[in-house]
Scaffold this active site. Structure first.
Site, PDB file in Angstrom:
ATOM      1  CE1 TYR A 196      50.925 107.766  92.252  1.00  0.00           C
ATOM      2  CE2 TYR A 196      49.932 109.892  91.728  1.00  0.00           C
ATOM      3  CZ  TYR A 196      50.762 109.122  92.511  1.00  0.00           C
ATOM      4  OH  TYR A 196      51.430 109.697  93.563  1.00  0.00           O
ATOM      5  CB  SER A 253      48.710 112.408  94.944  1.00  0.00           C
ATOM      6  OG  SER A 253      48.816 113.333  93.881  1.00  0.00           O
TER       7      SER A 253
END
Length: 244
Positions: free
Chosen positions: A149, A136
């Site tokens: 995360y 990401s």
């Protein structure tokens, strides 16, 4: 992207929804035999109807022992997409042990375990292979409540490089794809606040989030021989966010 994966066997984790699901469908349409891994049986049932002939494996990748039992004898795999992930949003001062452990077990530890299983098989067979880790853009930038995360994805950046270095002599390439927000069910959690979503989109030079197809095309490129000299790298599918 039209690529031919006939004669190759691919394994995709997090295959039930979003990016993983569309990756399975694209690989299946391109001629690959696909092993679809998800913890949600209903998703695998519906996916199997869309893609007849795929092999469905239902397992929680956060459980090391269950994963070993489910995938330990998965057989020959030429292409691996490590896509499974959870997004558990908490501010730093409220992060719990359960959130931390679950995030790292699914988002990072499972990448190590599944990649070990697949890479050992490739090496034993003496064949080249390609592994793509789905990361990401938050591996490089921070957002409120996404600390755990983001940390898993940042760690994945170095894991990808280390895997590429050690597996390269065996002709196994390892790369990552780093998307911005993709409006899957997971992405919608992050952009639930309309004002936050608007401001975030304005930070993107292209003024848009990524489509699932954009991410899948990058995955297919890295899996294919068209990226034969690319390893230890990450493709940013971020709408130019990190350039702004």
């Amino acid at each position: 992207m039209q690529l031919n994966f006939s004669g190759l066997r691919a394994l995709v984790t997090g295959a039930g929804k979003g990016i993983g699901r569309d990756t399975v469908k694209a690989l299946h349409a391109s001629g690959a035999s696909v092993v679809a891994v998800s913890r949600t049986d209903a998703d695998l049932v519906s996916l199997s109807k869309e893609c007849p002939g795929i092999e469905a494996v239902c397992v929680d990748l956060g459980n090391w022992e269950a994963t070993e039992q489910a995938l330990g004898r998965v057989g020959a795999v030429d292409l691996l997409v490590n896509n499974a992930a959870v997004v558990l949003m908490q501010p730093f001062l409220e992060i719990t042990k359960e959130t931390f452990d679950r995030s790292f077990n699914v988002n990072l530890r499972s990448v190590v375990q599944v990649s070990q299983i697949v890479a050992r098989g490739m090496i034993a067979r003496g064949v080249p292979g390609s592994i793509v880790n789905i990361s990401s853009m938050v591996a490089h930038v921070t957002y409120p409540n996404l600390i755990t995360y983001s940390s898993t994805k940042s760690a994945m950046t170095m894991l990808t490089k280390a895997m590429a270095m050690e597996l390269g002599p065996h002709k196994i390439r390892v790369n990552s794809v780093n998307p911005t927000v993709v409006l899957t069910a997971m992405g919608k959690k992050v952009t639930a606040d309309p004002e936050f979503s608007r401001k975030m989109k304005e930070r993107h030079p292209l003024r848009k989030f990524a489509e699932v197809e954009d991410v899948v095309n990058s995955i297919l490129f890295l899996l294919s021989d068209r990226s034969a000299s690319t390893t230890g790298s990450g493709i940013m599918v971020d709408g130019g966010y990190l350039a702004s």
